[in-house]
Design a protein around this motif. Structure first.
Motif, PDB file in Angstrom:
ATOM      1  N   MET C   1       0.830  -1.263   0.064  1.00  0.00           N
ATOM      2  CA  MET C   1       0.181   0.072  -0.182  1.00  0.00           C
ATOM      3  C   MET C   1       0.962   1.147   0.104  1.00  0.00           C
ATOM      4  SD  MET C   1      -3.136   0.991  -0.136  1.00  0.00           S
ATOM      5  CE  MET C   1      -3.388   2.423  -0.520  1.00  0.00           C
ATOM      6  N   ARG C   2       2.005   1.247   1.147  1.00  0.00           N
ATOM      7  CA  ARG C   2       2.909   2.363   1.099  1.00  0.00           C
ATOM      8  C   ARG C   2       3.503   2.616  -0.385  1.00  0.00           C
ATOM      9  NH1 ARG C   2       7.382   2.880   5.477  1.00  0.00           N
ATOM     10  NH2 ARG C   2       8.413   1.415   3.841  1.00  0.00           N
ATOM     11  N   THR C   3       3.872   1.522  -0.928  1.00  0.00           N
ATOM     12  CA  THR C   3       4.732   1.382  -2.380  1.00  0.00           C
ATOM     13  C   THR C   3       3.594   2.199  -3.436  1.00  0.00           C
ATOM     14  OG1 THR C   3       5.578  -0.373  -1.381  1.00  0.00           O
ATOM     15  CG2 THR C   3       5.917   0.130  -3.753  1.00  0.00           C
ATOM     16  N   ALA C   4       2.391   1.725  -3.381  1.00  0.00           N
ATOM     17  CA  ALA C   4       1.536   2.054  -4.374  1.00  0.00           C
ATOM     18  C   ALA C   4       1.606   3.559  -4.268  1.00  0.00           C
ATOM     19  CB  ALA C   4       0.204   1.544  -4.200  1.00  0.00           C
ATOM     20  N   THR C   5       1.241   4.258  -2.897  1.00  0.00           N
ATOM     21  CA  THR C   5       1.153   5.661  -2.784  1.00  0.00           C
ATOM     22  C   THR C   5       2.371   6.287  -3.176  1.00  0.00           C
ATOM     23  OG1 THR C   5       0.045   4.739  -0.826  1.00  0.00           O
ATOM     24  CG2 THR C   5       0.099   7.259  -1.025  1.00  0.00           C
ATOM     25  N   THR C   6       3.672   5.807  -2.771  1.00  0.00           N
ATOM     26  CA  THR C   6       4.672   6.328  -3.201  1.00  0.00           C
ATOM     27  C   THR C   6       4.877   6.484  -4.834  1.00  0.00           C
ATOM     28  OG1 THR C   6       5.890   5.426  -1.368  1.00  0.00           O
ATOM     29  CG2 THR C   6       7.154   6.599  -2.668  1.00  0.00           C
ATOM     30  N   LEU C   7       4.457   5.235  -5.225  1.00  0.00           N
ATOM     31  CA  LEU C   7       4.494   5.337  -6.909  1.00  0.00           C
ATOM     32  C   LEU C   7       3.366   6.388  -7.480  1.00  0.00           C
ATOM     33  CD1 LEU C   7       6.174   3.258  -8.203  1.00  0.00           C
ATOM     34  CD2 LEU C   7       4.054   2.040  -8.785  1.00  0.00           C
ATOM     35  N   TRP C   9       2.750   9.287  -6.188  1.00  0.00           N
ATOM     36  CA  TRP C   9       3.167  10.514  -5.946  1.00  0.00           C
ATOM     37  C   TRP C   9       4.329  10.599  -6.819  1.00  0.00           C
ATOM     38  CZ3 TRP C   9       0.690  14.447  -4.335  1.00  0.00           C
ATOM     39  CH2 TRP C   9      -0.143  14.038  -3.310  1.00  0.00           C
ATOM     40  N   LEU C  10       5.097   9.704  -6.878  1.00  0.00           N
ATOM     41  CA  LEU C  10       6.280   9.937  -8.004  1.00  0.00           C
ATOM     42  C   LEU C  10       6.137  10.409  -9.526  1.00  0.00           C
ATOM     43  CD1 LEU C  10       8.851   7.275  -7.203  1.00  0.00           C
ATOM     44  CD2 LEU C  10       9.241   9.581  -7.332  1.00  0.00           C
ATOM     45  N   VAL C  11       4.856   9.658  -9.885  1.00  0.00           N
ATOM     46  CA  VAL C  11       4.331   9.660 -11.079  1.00  0.00           C
ATOM     47  C   VAL C  11       3.745  11.176 -11.311  1.00  0.00           C
ATOM     48  CG1 VAL C  11       2.853   8.913 -12.902  1.00  0.00           C
ATOM     49  CG2 VAL C  11       4.053   7.441 -11.736  1.00  0.00           C
ATOM     50  N   CYS C  12       2.919  11.412 -10.476  1.00  0.00           N
ATOM     51  CA  CYS C  12       2.105  12.691 -10.384  1.00  0.00           C
ATOM     52  C   CYS C  12       3.032  14.005 -10.284  1.00  0.00           C
ATOM     53  CB  CYS C  12       1.479  12.963  -8.969  1.00  0.00           C
ATOM     54  SG  CYS C  12      -0.305  12.236  -9.141  1.00  0.00           S
ATOM     55  N   ILE C  91      11.287   3.464  -0.910  1.00  0.00           N
ATOM     56  CA  ILE C  91      10.806   2.536  -1.987  1.00  0.00           C
ATOM     57  C   ILE C  91      12.479   2.121  -2.656  1.00  0.00           C
ATOM     58  CG2 ILE C  91       8.655   2.759  -2.542  1.00  0.00           C
ATOM     59  CD1 ILE C  91       9.541   4.667  -4.913  1.00  0.00           C
ATOM     60  N   THR C  92      12.354   1.020  -2.882  1.00  0.00           N
ATOM     61  CA  THR C  92      13.861   0.566  -3.501  1.00  0.00           C
ATOM     62  C   THR C  92      13.898   1.073  -5.065  1.00  0.00           C
ATOM     63  OG1 THR C  92      12.505  -1.521  -4.545  1.00  0.00           O
ATOM     64  CG2 THR C  92      13.886  -1.645  -2.391  1.00  0.00           C
ATOM     65  N   PRO C  93      15.445   1.009  -5.524  1.00  0.00           N
ATOM     66  CA  PRO C  93      15.236   1.741  -6.849  1.00  0.00           C
ATOM     67  C   PRO C  93      14.346   0.771  -8.195  1.00  0.00           C
ATOM     68  CG  PRO C  93      17.384   1.250  -5.938  1.00  0.00           C
ATOM     69  CD  PRO C  93      16.397   0.550  -4.973  1.00  0.00           C
ATOM     70  N   ALA C  94      14.098  -0.346  -7.608  1.00  0.00           N
ATOM     71  CA  ALA C  94      13.152  -1.170  -8.786  1.00  0.00           C
ATOM     72  C   ALA C  94      12.008  -0.371  -8.814  1.00  0.00           C
ATOM     73  CB  ALA C  94      13.033  -2.277  -8.235  1.00  0.00           C
ATOM     74  N   TRP C  95      11.560   0.215  -7.818  1.00  0.00           N
ATOM     75  CA  TRP C  95      10.337   0.884  -7.872  1.00  0.00           C
ATOM     76  C   TRP C  95      10.341   2.401  -8.643  1.00  0.00           C
ATOM     77  CZ3 TRP C  95       5.835  -1.279  -7.996  1.00  0.00           C
ATOM     78  CH2 TRP C  95       5.789  -2.541  -7.236  1.00  0.00           C
ATOM     79  N   ILE C  96      11.728   2.807  -8.416  1.00  0.00           N
ATOM     80  CA  ILE C  96      11.812   4.352  -9.201  1.00  0.00           C
ATOM     81  C   ILE C  96      11.949   3.923 -10.573  1.00  0.00           C
ATOM     82  CG2 ILE C  96      13.614   5.807  -9.462  1.00  0.00           C
ATOM     83  CD1 ILE C  96      14.632   5.724  -6.658  1.00  0.00           C
ATOM     84  N   TYR C  97      12.505   2.879 -10.820  1.00  0.00           N
ATOM     85  CA  TYR C  97      12.403   2.311 -12.314  1.00  0.00           C
ATOM     86  C   TYR C  97      11.032   2.388 -12.810  1.00  0.00           C
ATOM     87  CZ  TYR C  97      12.813  -0.086 -16.693  1.00  0.00           C
ATOM     88  OH  TYR C  97      12.867  -0.758 -17.754  1.00  0.00           O
ATOM     89  N   THR C  98      10.109   1.756 -12.157  1.00  0.00           N
ATOM     90  CA  THR C  98       8.835   1.385 -12.228  1.00  0.00           C
ATOM     91  C   THR C  98       8.091   2.885 -12.683  1.00  0.00           C
ATOM     92  OG1 THR C  98       8.899  -0.452 -11.129  1.00  0.00           O
ATOM     93  CG2 THR C  98       6.584   0.072 -11.858  1.00  0.00           C
ATOM     94  N   ALA C  99       8.216   3.661 -11.740  1.00  0.00           N
ATOM     95  CA  ALA C  99       7.732   4.909 -11.675  1.00  0.00           C
ATOM     96  C   ALA C  99       8.062   5.773 -13.051  1.00  0.00           C
ATOM     97  CB  ALA C  99       7.908   5.665 -10.379  1.00  0.00           C
TER      98      ALA C  99
END
Lengths: 244, 52, 225
Positions: C1-7, C9-12, C91-99
């Motif tokens: 859940m926290r990851t999804a929210t972070t994602l 905000w990163l995209v936004c 979040i981990t770099p993998a999620w930065i990549y995803t964003a």
């Protein structure tokens, strides 16, 4: 004394091990192998063409493997291997394109056709070239190793897809034609001899890269300890071999 | 000259070019090594001269 | 859940930043539209094989115009300490990549939304007749280009050399995508939706899976420091 003798012997043996098969392979390929019926003499290009194509692919595997090892270990020794493989592989894939083009011109009447293997080889060559460009454009060794390593791995993942994509267009490249036993022996010997020869070049280039990087570190070290004398009248002139 | 001989010649010419270039790099490497050593020796000599 | 929210905000954050500054999108869309326009002016004279030429043009235009944006998404992070702030997200770099991949996907989708209708309008090649098939090809091709682009953008970010070479380095890597997507687009244009079309779409799918996975795994190794 003993050591020197052994090293001379080893050097001589290495040279013989490289030269003899190479000469034998060349002789077989140029003279003794039977001439093909439909294409004639031109078919003899096959022996160097296939050998260098094989080395081009092998080089990419080595480059990708060493790139991966570097990314995991962060040890520049792996990058030196990867770099040497990059150069030799680039050389071999260029030679494959070159000989293939000459062969295609006389066998099919065109310098180039968009055929699966040609296209694949071209993409392979482009990937090699992009890795080389990356390496030459960066001074920081770890940075260039990281980027070139990642590119090499991506290229390795990419190659099967390129092969698939290009294979689905119809092609005229022979897959594996029937060959006389003598031709098979010649081809095999050529592949082995070329692998050994380019393997030697690979090892040479690698050791050169190792000493280059050691020297670079040493120079930085020495410059820090002994900065070049500026105020003195007698500064050290730039040295060239002619000085000796 | 037949295509086959031409392609063999071009092939080995390219390889020879690479080998020559390799030799050139080796020479440049030796040059750098020698000049580094010279610089070290020179700086030590100057240290002694300054002592005198 | 926290990851999804972070994602989220990163995209936004990236979208808002672009909306405020309008640094890349106008130039990118303009370039894509201009290339399409000029190409179609020539294509008008072609009678045979029009759909084949249009297909490759569409994908090359998307690729080259997209490159403008692809390198931009990560270079903006590199100045003024943005990078440190980015690493601060939980979040981990993998999620930065995803964003970043998501942002790039949206950018390329916007580009495609301009280029594809424009092509249909200008060339009369009936891509709209199998609109859903075309959307599938567009989405898969988009993911392929943006996954490689994001990864190489990450590489280039470390090198601080600008993205002048990004386009020429990424092109050999995305060659299968360009080939497969343009071939699938041609089949859509010729209304030949059959096993052959599915084969190309399958290849696109495999490419996407392989390179998104590779991006997620490699991104961690690539960026650091």
């Amino acid at each position: 004394m003993q050591n020197k003798f052994v090293s001379i012997l080893c050097g001589g043996l290495t040279r013989a091990a490289v030269t003899c098969p190479l000469i034998a392979a060349l002789g077989l390929a140029m003279v003794f192998a039977p001439t093909e019926e439909t294409m004639g003499q031109v078919q003899r290009i096959l022996y160097i063409h296939v050998a260098s194509a094989w080395l081009g692919l092998l080089g990419f595997a080595v480059m990708g493997g060493c790139g991966l090892a570097y990314l995991l270990r962060r040890n520049l020794a792996w990058d030196h291997w990867s770099r040497a493989a990059n150069e030799i592989g680039w050389l071999c894939s260029s030679l494959t394109l070159l000989t293939g083009s000459l062969w295609a011109h006389s066998a099919w009447g065109t310098w180039w056709t968009w055929e699966p293997r040609l296209t694949t080889m071209f993409v392979l060559w482009a990937l090699y070239s992009s890795c080389l460009i990356v390496r030459s454009s960066m001074d920081e060794p770890h940075l260039s190793a990281r980027i070139a390593g990642a590119l090499a791995i991506l290229g390795l993942l990419d190659l099967p897809l390129v092969i698939m994509a290009t294979r689905w267009f119809r092609g005229i490249h022979p897959v594996s034609p029937e060959m006389e036993p003598m031709m098979q022996v010649t081809l095999l010997l050529n592949v082995i001899a070329f692998t050994v020869f380019f393997g030697l070049l690979f090892a040479r280039r690698h050791s050169q890269l190792v000493s280059e990087s050691l020297l670079h570190q040493l120079e930085i070290h020495v410059l820090a300890d002994h900065p070049p004398v500026v105020n003195e009248v007698r500064t050290i002139p730039p040295l060239s071999l002619e000085t000796f | 000259m037949s295509t086959f001989v031409t392609s063999y010649v071009i092939f080995w010419l390219v390889v020879a070019l690479y080998v020559v270039q390799l030799g050139g790099r080796q020479r440049a490497l030796l040059e750098r090594m020698a000049s580094l050593q010279l610089r070290l020796q020179e700086s030590r000599r100057q240290q002694f001269e300054n002592l005198d | 859940m926290r990851t999804a929210t972070t994602l989220y905000w990163l995209v936004c954050k990236d979208l808002v930043s672009e909306y405020r500054a309008r640094q890349v999108w106008p130039a990118m869309l303009m370039l894509g539209a201009l290339v399409t326009f000029l190409f179609n002016a020539q294509l008008d004279a072609v009678v045979e094989g029009k759909s084949r030429m249009l297909a490759i043009q569409v994908w090359l235009a998307i690729y080259f115009a997209g490159t403008l944006a692809l390198h931009r998404t990560l270079t903006t992070e590199h100045v003024d300490g943005c990078w440190d702030a980015l690493r601060l997200y939980p979040i981990t770099p993998a999620w930065i990549y995803t964003a970043k991949l998501t942002v790039n996907f949206l950018v390329l989708a916007a580009l495609q939304a301009v280029i594809l209708p424009l092509c249909v309008l200008l060339s009369n090649v009936p891509l709209q007749e199998h609109a859903w098939h075309m959307v599938v090809v567009a989405v898969l091709g988009n993911i392929g280009i943006s996954s490689v682009g994001t990864l190489l953008g990450g590489l280039w970010l470390c090198s601080r050399q600008g993205a002048s070479m990004l386009a020429c380095l990424a092109l050999p890597l995305v060659a299968p995508v360009i080939l497969a997507a343009s071939e699938a687009t041609r089949l859509v244009a010729d209304s030949e939706i059959g096993p052959q079309w599915w084969r190309w779409v399958g290849l696109l799918g495999v490419f996407d899976v392989v390179f998104v996975t590779a991006g997620i795994v490699l991104f961690d190794f690539i960026i650091e420091d």
